[in-house]
Design an enzyme around this catalytic site. Structure first.
Site, PDB file in Angstrom:
ATOM      1  N   ASN A  11       0.873  -1.168   0.000  1.00 41.02           N
ATOM      2  CA  ASN A  11       0.000   0.000   0.000  1.00 41.02           C
ATOM      3  C   ASN A  11       0.915   1.224   0.000  1.00 41.02           C
ATOM      4  O   ASN A  11       1.658   1.436   0.963  1.00 41.02           O
ATOM      5  CB  ASN A  11      -0.846  -0.038   1.267  1.00 41.02           C
ATOM      6  CG  ASN A  11      -2.242   0.526   1.116  1.00 41.02           C
ATOM      7  OD1 ASN A  11      -2.962   0.601   2.095  1.00 41.02           O
ATOM      8  ND2 ASN A  11      -2.652   0.935  -0.064  1.00 41.02           N
ATOM      9  N   ASN A  64      -7.534   9.637   0.011  1.00 42.65           N
ATOM     10  CA  ASN A  64      -7.401   8.585  -0.988  1.00 42.65           C
ATOM     11  C   ASN A  64      -6.971   9.184  -2.324  1.00 42.65           C
ATOM     12  O   ASN A  64      -7.055  10.401  -2.541  1.00 42.65           O
ATOM     13  CB  ASN A  64      -8.734   7.853  -1.177  1.00 42.65           C
ATOM     14  CG  ASN A  64      -9.123   7.036   0.023  1.00 42.65           C
ATOM     15  OD1 ASN A  64      -8.323   6.273   0.557  1.00 42.65           O
ATOM     16  ND2 ASN A  64     -10.358   7.190   0.469  1.00 42.65           N
ATOM     17  N   CYS A  73      -6.387   5.051   7.974  1.00 39.21           N
ATOM     18  CA  CYS A  73      -5.731   4.115   7.067  1.00 39.21           C
ATOM     19  C   CYS A  73      -4.614   3.444   7.850  1.00 39.21           C
ATOM     20  O   CYS A  73      -3.667   4.107   8.278  1.00 39.21           O
ATOM     21  CB  CYS A  73      -5.178   4.845   5.851  1.00 39.21           C
ATOM     22  SG  CYS A  73      -4.232   3.781   4.728  1.00 39.21           S
ATOM     23  N   GLY A  74      -4.721   2.140   8.052  1.00 37.12           N
ATOM     24  CA  GLY A  74      -3.767   1.427   8.899  1.00 37.12           C
ATOM     25  C   GLY A  74      -2.357   1.402   8.347  1.00 37.12           C
ATOM     26  O   GLY A  74      -1.388   1.760   9.034  1.00 37.12           O
ATOM     27  N   ASN A 195     -15.458  -0.708   2.070  1.00 35.59           N
ATOM     28  CA  ASN A 195     -14.319  -1.499   1.630  1.00 35.59           C
ATOM     29  C   ASN A 195     -14.743  -2.967   1.661  1.00 35.59           C
ATOM     30  O   ASN A 195     -15.540  -3.373   2.521  1.00 35.59           O
ATOM     31  CB  ASN A 195     -13.132  -1.295   2.571  1.00 35.59           C
ATOM     32  CG  ASN A 195     -12.649   0.146   2.570  1.00 35.59           C
ATOM     33  OD1 ASN A 195     -11.873   0.548   1.719  1.00 35.59           O
ATOM     34  ND2 ASN A 195     -13.122   0.929   3.532  1.00 35.59           N
ATOM     35  N   GLU A 213     -10.606  -1.706  -2.177  1.00 33.77           N
ATOM     36  CA  GLU A 213     -10.646  -0.570  -1.271  1.00 33.77           C
ATOM     37  C   GLU A 213     -11.506   0.564  -1.813  1.00 33.77           C
ATOM     38  O   GLU A 213     -11.358   0.981  -2.959  1.00 33.77           O
ATOM     39  CB  GLU A 213      -9.224  -0.077  -1.005  1.00 33.77           C
ATOM     40  CG  GLU A 213      -9.113   0.832   0.198  1.00 33.77           C
ATOM     41  CD  GLU A 213      -7.687   1.017   0.666  1.00 33.77           C
ATOM     42  OE1 GLU A 213      -7.441   2.017   1.365  1.00 33.77           O
ATOM     43  OE2 GLU A 213      -6.816   0.175   0.348  1.00 33.77           O
ATOM     44  N   CYS A 222      -4.387  -3.664   2.906  1.00 36.80           N
ATOM     45  CA  CYS A 222      -5.197  -2.644   3.572  1.00 36.80           C
ATOM     46  C   CYS A 222      -5.180  -2.932   5.067  1.00 36.80           C
ATOM     47  O   CYS A 222      -5.734  -3.939   5.516  1.00 36.80           O
ATOM     48  CB  CYS A 222      -6.625  -2.660   3.031  1.00 36.80           C
ATOM     49  SG  CYS A 222      -7.740  -1.533   3.899  1.00 36.80           S
ATOM     50  N   GLY A 223      -4.544  -2.045   5.832  1.00 39.82           N
ATOM     51  CA  GLY A 223      -4.364  -2.293   7.269  1.00 39.82           C
ATOM     52  C   GLY A 223      -5.663  -2.352   8.040  1.00 39.82           C
ATOM     53  O   GLY A 223      -5.881  -3.262   8.847  1.00 39.82           O
ATOM     54  N   THR A 224      -6.564  -1.379   7.800  1.00 42.34           N
ATOM     55  CA  THR A 224      -7.837  -1.411   8.519  1.00 42.34           C
ATOM     56  C   THR A 224      -8.672  -2.609   8.074  1.00 42.34           C
ATOM     57  O   THR A 224      -9.398  -3.208   8.874  1.00 42.34           O
ATOM     58  CB  THR A 224      -8.627  -0.103   8.302  1.00 42.34           C
ATOM     59  OG1 THR A 224      -8.749   0.165   6.897  1.00 42.34           O
ATOM     60  CG2 THR A 224      -7.934   1.072   8.974  1.00 42.34           C
TER      61      THR A 224
END
Length: 277
Positions: A11, A64, A73-74, A195, A213, A222-224
Site C-alpha cells: 500500500n 485517498n 488508514c492502517g 471497503n 478498497e 489494507c491495514g484497517t
C-alpha cells in the site's frame, strides 16, 4: 514541495510536511488526485499530510487517490509514523497521533538503531449498523445474504475507522474480486459505500485477505481491512486472538487484547524528492 514515498505491505503513499503550508486540512483532495496519479505524477494509493495537533503529539490528514478524505488508514498510519520519526518531527518511541477516527497510540520497535516494526492501537471498532453505516433495521450486520449479479454472498460489516465488509471464500479468485468487489463497495445498503475484504481462513492463526478498497480499487494490502477481517473472523469463532494476516503485498500481525486491537507491521521508504505542484 518536498515529499517522501513510502509503502506498507504494498500500500503506497506520498507523505508531506504540511505544518507550515497555507492549505487547510480539508482542502488536500485536489492535491491528492494530482500527485497520486500514476501516469502524470509520482503515483500512490493516498496522500499523508503532517499537521500540528492540540490534542495529540501530531495529526495525520489522509486522502485517498480519488481525492476523498478517509478517517483512517492502517498501512498509511505506519508509513506516517516512519515519516515523522525519521524526519525528527516526533523523536520518541511511543506517542499519539490524531486522526478523524480518534487518537491512535503508537509504539515504535527499534532494531539496530532503526525502525523495525510499528505497533498501532487500532481501538475496538464498531459492529453497530448505524456506525458503519448500513441502511438496515438490524442492530448489527453479520452473516447477511445479498445478491450481486449472478451470485449470492454472505457478508459481515463493521466500522474500523472506515466501513469494512468481509466475505469469506474457499479460494482467493482475483477475477471475482475485480468483478464483484466494486459492486459490493457501492451496494445500495451501504450509505457511504464500503471497503470489501475477501477472506480465506487457513487455520486459527493465519488468514489470507484481498481488499477492494473504497476510493482506490484493489490494493496489495489494507491495514484497517486486515484488522476488521480478524475482528469479524474472531467474532464468528473462525480464528483465535493472535492472527498473522497475509495480503498480496505482505503480512501484518493482529492481536486482540482486552477488547483492544493491535496492528504490528513494517513501513518502508521508497524514495524522496520535490513535487511540482
Amino acid at each position: 514541495m518536498k515529499f517522501w514515498k513510502l509503502q506498507g505491505i504494498g500500500n503506497d503513499f506520498i507523505a508531506i510536511d504540511g505544518r507550515n503550508d497555507s492549505i487547510e486540512s480539508d482542502n488536500y483532495g485536489e492535491l491528492a488526485k494530482k500527485v497520486c496519479h500514476r501516469k502524470f505524477s509520482v503515483g500512490a494509493d493516498g496522500l499523508l499530510v503532517v499537521k500540528n495537533s492540540n490534542v495529540a503529539d501530531v495529526e495525520m490528514v489522509y486522502y485517498n487517490s480519488d481525492g476523498s478524505r478517509a478517517s483512517m488508514c492502517g498501512n498509511g498510519l505506519r508509513c506516517f509514523v516512519k515519516f515523522v520519526y525519521d524526519n525528527n518531527i516526533i523523536k520518541k518511541e511511543e506517542f499519539n497521533v490524531y486522526t478523524l477516527d480518534g487518537i491512535k497510540k503508537i509504539k515504535i520497535n527499534i532494531k539496530d538503531n532503526k525502525i523495525d516494526t510499528i505497533t498501532v492501537n487500532m481501538g475496538r471498532g464498531s459492529f453497530k449498523s448505524d456506525d458503519i453505516p448500513v441502511n438496515t433495521k438490524k442492530e448489527v450486520f453479520i452473516n447477511e445474504n445479498i445478491q450481486i449479479l449472478d451470485k449470492k454472498f454472505t457478508i459481515s460489516s463493521m466500522l474500523m475507522g472506515v466501513p469494512h465488509t468481509v466475505v469469506f471464500v474457499d479460494n482467493i479468485n482475483m477475477e471475482d474480486i475485480h468483478k464483484y468487489g466494486p459492486l459490493i463497495e457501492k451496494y445500495e445498503i451501504f450509505v457511504k459505500n464500503t471497503n470489501v475484504n475477501f477472506v480465506k481462513v487457513i487455520d486459527e492463526s493465519n488468514i489470507l485477505v484481498r481488499t477492494w478498497e473504497r476510493g482506490c480499487g484493489y490494493t496489495l494490502g489494507c491495514g484497517t481491512g486486515m484488522t476488521a477481517s480478524v475482528i469479524i473472523s474472531n467474532y464468528l469463532n473462525k480464528v483465535c486472538k493472535n492472527v498473522n494476516v497475509i495480503s498480496e503485498g505482505g503480512s501484518i500481525k493482529i492481536d486482540l487484547v482486552d477488547e483492544e486491537t493491535y496492528m504490528s507491521g513494517r513501513a518502508e521508504k521508497i524514495c524522496e524528492g520535490i513535487l511540482e505542484v
